[in-house]
Design a protein around this motif. Structure first.
Motif, PDB file in Angstrom:
ATOM      1  N   ASN A   1       0.836  -1.261  -0.064  1.00 41.78           N
ATOM      2  CA  ASN A   1      -0.117  -0.056  -0.134  1.00 41.78           C
ATOM      3  C   ASN A   1       0.775   1.273  -0.184  1.00 41.78           C
ATOM      4  OD1 ASN A   1      -1.892   2.108   0.515  1.00 41.78           O
ATOM      5  ND2 ASN A   1      -2.871   1.109   2.288  1.00 41.78           N
TER       6      ASN A   1
ATOM      7  N   THR B   1      -0.258   4.449  -0.232  1.00 46.95           N
ATOM      8  CA  THR B   1      -0.846   5.425   0.570  1.00 46.95           C
ATOM      9  C   THR B   1      -0.035   6.042   1.583  1.00 46.95           C
ATOM     10  OG1 THR B   1      -3.102   4.649   0.208  1.00 46.95           O
ATOM     11  CG2 THR B   1      -3.074   6.215   1.750  1.00 46.95           C
TER      12      THR B   1
ATOM     13  N   ASP C   1      -3.444   4.687  11.010  1.00 41.78           N
ATOM     14  CA  ASP C   1      -3.135   3.457  10.310  1.00 41.78           C
ATOM     15  C   ASP C   1      -3.075   2.281  11.370  1.00 41.78           C
ATOM     16  OD1 ASP C   1      -2.950   4.444   8.033  1.00 41.78           O
ATOM     17  OD2 ASP C   1      -0.608   4.507   7.986  1.00 41.78           O
TER      18      ASP C   1
ATOM     19  N   THR D   1       6.015   4.521   4.062  1.00 39.72           N
ATOM     20  CA  THR D   1       5.873   4.016   2.574  1.00 39.72           C
ATOM     21  C   THR D   1       7.152   4.860   1.954  1.00 39.72           C
ATOM     22  OG1 THR D   1       4.172   5.895   2.180  1.00 39.72           O
ATOM     23  CG2 THR D   1       3.536   3.794   2.705  1.00 39.72           C
TER      24      THR D   1
END
Length: 148
Positions: free
Chosen positions: A64, A66, A72, A127
């Motif tokens: 992912n 995002t 989260d 990320t």
């Protein structure tokens, strides 16, 4: 006199080394977000003791992209494994080490990393832009440093 605004917030840093057939093909590091629930647990630890804060035991990688958010709770399509170990860098800093072997997490386009507590709670998430295409000739070695 120290003010509340002078206090350094809980933060972390993720560093990885990607190897293909044993040769370094990429090195990357960046700051990360500590999500809300562990922050609440640390506050609870101050009031109730160690029983409310499970230790960090695992690394997770996922798909992912995002951007991280304080709300989260999980890593998408996660591959999860125990950490290799940890080191106290100083009294307020701990570094968690991990390695994703050539035989692990193959077929994933990895853009997401997470530190996971013993009870399965996501502690931190990061990320990156640009996927690591995980194949049988790719190994990812990393360390995740948390500054309290």
């Amino acid at each position: 006199m120290e003010k509340a605004t002078d206090v350094i917030p809980l933060q972390g840093e993720l560093k990885i080394v990607v190897r293909r057939r044993g040769k370094v093909v990429e090195e990357w590091q960046d700051k990360n977000l500590i999500v809300n629930l562990p922050r609440q647990r640390i506050a609870k630890l101050l009031a109730e003791g160690a029983g409310s804060l499970p230790k960090i035991t695992q690394i997770a990688v996922g798909t992912n992209s995002t951007p991280p958010s304080g709300s989260d709770t999980q890593i998408t399509s996660a591959f999860v494994k125990p950490l290799s170990g940890f080191t106290y860098v100083d009294p307020q800093t701990v570094r968690f080490d991990f390695i994703i072997l050539e035989s692990e997490a193959n077929g994933k386009n990895i853009v997401e990393f997470g530190l996971i507590a013993a009870d399965g709670t996501l502690f931190a998430r990061r990320t990156r832009t640009g996927a690591i295409v995980k194949d049988t000739d790719v190994e990812i070695e990393g360390s995740w440093t948390i500054y309290i």
